[in-house]
Motif scaffolding. Structure first.
Motif, PDB file in Angstrom:
ATOM      1  N   PHE A  15      35.989  23.106  -0.745  1.00  0.00           N
ATOM      2  CA  PHE A  15      37.506  23.634  -0.988  1.00  0.00           C
ATOM      3  C   PHE A  15      38.397  22.765  -0.566  1.00  0.00           C
ATOM      4  N   LEU A  38      46.320  26.730  10.396  1.00  0.00           N
ATOM      5  CA  LEU A  38      47.769  26.253  10.716  1.00  0.00           C
ATOM      6  C   LEU A  38      48.607  27.171  10.000  1.00  0.00           C
ATOM      7  N   LYS A  39      48.150  27.621   8.546  1.00  0.00           N
ATOM      8  CA  LYS A  39      48.911  28.150   7.566  1.00  0.00           C
ATOM      9  C   LYS A  39      48.935  29.685   8.216  1.00  0.00           C
ATOM     10  N   GLU A  70      48.991  30.381  11.327  1.00  0.00           N
ATOM     11  CA  GLU A  70      49.761  30.358  12.271  1.00  0.00           C
ATOM     12  C   GLU A  70      51.336  30.472  12.232  1.00  0.00           C
ATOM     13  N   ASP A 110      39.827  20.088   2.401  1.00  0.00           N
ATOM     14  CA  ASP A 110      38.797  19.045   3.223  1.00  0.00           C
ATOM     15  C   ASP A 110      37.971  18.413   2.230  1.00  0.00           C
ATOM     16  N   PHE A 149      38.679  28.830   6.932  1.00  0.00           N
ATOM     17  CA  PHE A 149      37.859  27.969   6.215  1.00  0.00           C
ATOM     18  C   PHE A 149      38.127  26.388   6.882  1.00  0.00           C
ATOM     19  N   SER A 150      39.088  26.223   7.385  1.00  0.00           N
ATOM     20  CA  SER A 150      39.503  24.935   8.006  1.00  0.00           C
ATOM     21  C   SER A 150      40.935  25.049   8.722  1.00  0.00           C
ATOM     22  N   ILE A 151      40.939  23.832   9.403  1.00  0.00           N
ATOM     23  CA  ILE A 151      42.112  23.674  10.205  1.00  0.00           C
ATOM     24  C   ILE A 151      43.591  23.934   9.351  1.00  0.00           C
ATOM     25  N   HIS A 152      43.570  23.656   8.259  1.00  0.00           N
ATOM     26  CA  HIS A 152      44.789  23.883   7.210  1.00  0.00           C
ATOM     27  C   HIS A 152      45.118  25.262   7.187  1.00  0.00           C
ATOM     28  N   PHE A 153      44.013  26.245   7.032  1.00  0.00           N
ATOM     29  CA  PHE A 153      44.218  27.476   6.951  1.00  0.00           C
ATOM     30  C   PHE A 153      44.731  28.047   8.210  1.00  0.00           C
ATOM     31  N   SER A 163      35.378  20.586   9.414  1.00  0.00           N
ATOM     32  CA  SER A 163      34.955  21.937   8.790  1.00  0.00           C
ATOM     33  C   SER A 163      33.593  22.058   8.589  1.00  0.00           C
ATOM     34  N   ASN A 164      32.983  23.170   8.643  1.00  0.00           N
ATOM     35  CA  ASN A 164      31.771  23.479   8.038  1.00  0.00           C
ATOM     36  C   ASN A 164      30.566  22.478   8.764  1.00  0.00           C
ATOM     37  N   PHE A 167      49.721  18.980   8.758  1.00  0.00           N
ATOM     38  CA  PHE A 167      49.930  20.277   7.877  1.00  0.00           C
ATOM     39  C   PHE A 167      51.520  20.345   7.426  1.00  0.00           C
TER      40      PHE A 167
END
Lengths: 113, 388
Positions: free
Chosen positions: B247, A36-37, A39, B250, A30-34, B237-238, B54
């Motif tokens: 969500f 990297l998670k 990864e 973001d 869903f986004s870069i956070h996920f 994103s999106n 992150f």
């Protein structure tokens, strides 16, 4: 900061990852956070992968995706599920710029089995 | 001619200084080595920036025992985090006619948004009082609770008196209300566990005891709770849709973030972890006790807040008889090179409870890098000022 020609040569060699020798899957999160998670979990479990821009053929989103060998598909899906990472899409790379979606049923079946 | 003495910084409750070497090095090396624009493009600089953010997010999640790091969003400070929390609940959890409980020691970053809602949205507010020793009377909470109490906002550590609120007890007695904690002064000194303390939203800042740069901060939001975003825009994103993502993180991180500050905050959290929260607290409490015990001997000085033997932060408010607060602070700075803060410290309610409104107090706040020699120099200066 500048890179000499040697550095670039080195980068090209490194980027030619062995996982591209076998059919690969691309997972969209869903986004870069996920990404990297994901990864982090793949690294921790020693699964070769690349973080790549989301291929234009899959989505016009400007985010990143994770590519890995299809041989590891079940393990990857299990790991993502164990980390509570929801998948936005899963594809099999058919050619350089061609991707075939793997349906939700197949994803679920793979995780359950 | 004697050399000018080294300045003493005793205003850590505003912003900590100095920062650990690794925070300075991280900020400097990040600024010099990448573009600082994460999650937007697919190139290696962008990806490196995303990794820095992150890593800080994961470090903070561990630090506060958040089960899922995606539930942490970055803001530019705790004020922004509290504003997102309070205004973001409107129309979702908070509706006209609903009731909110807060404490008498809140900062204006909580009281101003709440008073605004009271005036514009028909929200009613009850205030947990403060006892004679300067601590929030959590025992009064059940008496204040109503059927329509939707939100409880509590300051963990007072930025005026250093009093510590019993957050655990509030969490135990919060009922169905959303429990929001302002950890501006406590994060990095006192242990915070969002699960065991039953905290629904935790607002923190990076530039105080987490030892990061200004412009960094954020909040934790419990799974299942959603807030209306305060700002909307590009998230990386999106991108194909013109609707703001719903969500975490973001939905609350539109616009290019303060990558530099967040990277520095990550290094600050790393320093706190390696040093140990207990060691940091012990050092600051030793300085606080030393200060309180000796300042009590100066008969012209009146100290406010919890006694030295209570669990408290190294934030001390005082007054010098016959002198204005600004006069004392100015003399400390000009004559003794000691930096403190005078006034109301953006918390008028706290001063009303102490009877120090509207003049305020002189506030000394010691940090991990202060020494016993700093405290002794502060005491000597206060003694001289109070006798003149």
């Amino acid at each position: 900061m500048s890179h000499g020609p040697g550095d670039n040569q080195q980068k090209l060699i490194t980027m030619w990852s062995p996982i591209q020798q076998t059919p690969t899957c691309v997972v969209i999160l869903f986004s870069i956070h996920f990404v990297l998670k994901a990864e982090k979990f793949l690294k921790r479990n020693g699964i070769s992968h690349d973080v790549i821009p989301v291929p234009r053929e899959i989505s016009s989103d400007c985010g990143m995706a994770v590519e890995f060998s299809c041989l590891e598909k079940e393990r990857v899906l299990e790991l993502l599920a164990s980390a509570d990472l929801r998948i936005a899409g899963l594809y099999r790379r058919d050619g350089k710029n061609s991707f075939k979606p793997i349906s939700a049923e197949q994803i679920t079946a793979n995780v359950v089995n | 001619m004697s050399a000018k003495p080294a300045p003493i910084y005793a205003d850590n409750a505003a912003t900590s200084f100095p920062k650990p070497r690794e925070v300075i090095d991280t900020v400097s090396s990040v600024l010099g080595s990448m573009s600082l624009s994460p999650g937007r493009s697919a190139h290696q600089y962008s990806l490196e920036c995303s990794r820095l953010i992150f890593d800080t997010r994961e470090a903070l999640a561990d630090f506060f025992n958040c089960p899922d790091s995606s539930r942490i969003a970055f803001t530019c400070n705790v004020t922004e985090a509290l504003n997102v929390g309070i205004f973001g609940l409107l129309g979702r959890v908070l509706h006209p006619g609903d009731h909110v409980i807060t404490t008498a020691l809140e900062h204006n970053s909580v009281m101003r948004p709440l008073r605004y809602l009271e005036k514009t949205s028909g929200i009613s507010i009850s205030i947990l009082p403060v006892s004679g020793d300067g601590e929030v009377m959590v025992s009064e909470l059940p008496r204040l609770m109503r059927d329509n109490t939707r939100l409880i906002v509590a300051n963990h550590v007072s930025n005026v008196t250093g009093a510590v609120a019993d957050i655990e007890a509030i969490g135990r007695n919060k009922g169905n209300a959303v429990f929001m904690v302002d950890a501006a002064q406590s994060a990095g000194v006192f242990p915070i566990d969002v699960v065991s303390m039953n905290i629904d939203m935790l607002a923190f800042t990076g530039h105080k005891s987490l030892l990061g740069p200004t412009g960094s901060g954020g909040f934790y939001l419990r799974q299942g709770l959603s807030l209306r975003p305060l700002k909307m825009g590009g998230t990386g994103s999106n991108s194909e849709t013109e609707i703001q993502p719903d969500f975490m993180p973001d939905c609350h991180e539109a616009g290019t973030p303060n990558t530099l500050g967040i990277a520095g905050l990550g290094a600050g959290v790393g320093f706190v972890n390696r040093t140990g929260l207990a060691a940091i607290r012990e050092h600051e409490q030793r300085l606080c006790r030393l200060f309180l015990e000796s300042v009590g001997q100066i008969k012209e000085i009146l100290v406010f807040g919890p006694a030295a033997d209570r669990e408290r932060a190294a934030v001390i408010s005082l007054r010098v008889k016959g002198k204005s607060e600004s006069e004392v602070a100015q003399s400390l700075d000009r004559d003794f090179h000691i930096m403190v803060r005078a006034g109301l410290h953006c918390a008028p309610g706290a001063h009303r409870t102490m009877g120090t409104f509207a003049d305020g107090t002189v506030r000394f706040s010691f940090g991990f890098f202060n020494t016993e020699a700093d405290v002794t120099a502060c005491l000597t200066a206060l003694e001289i000022i109070s006798k003149n």
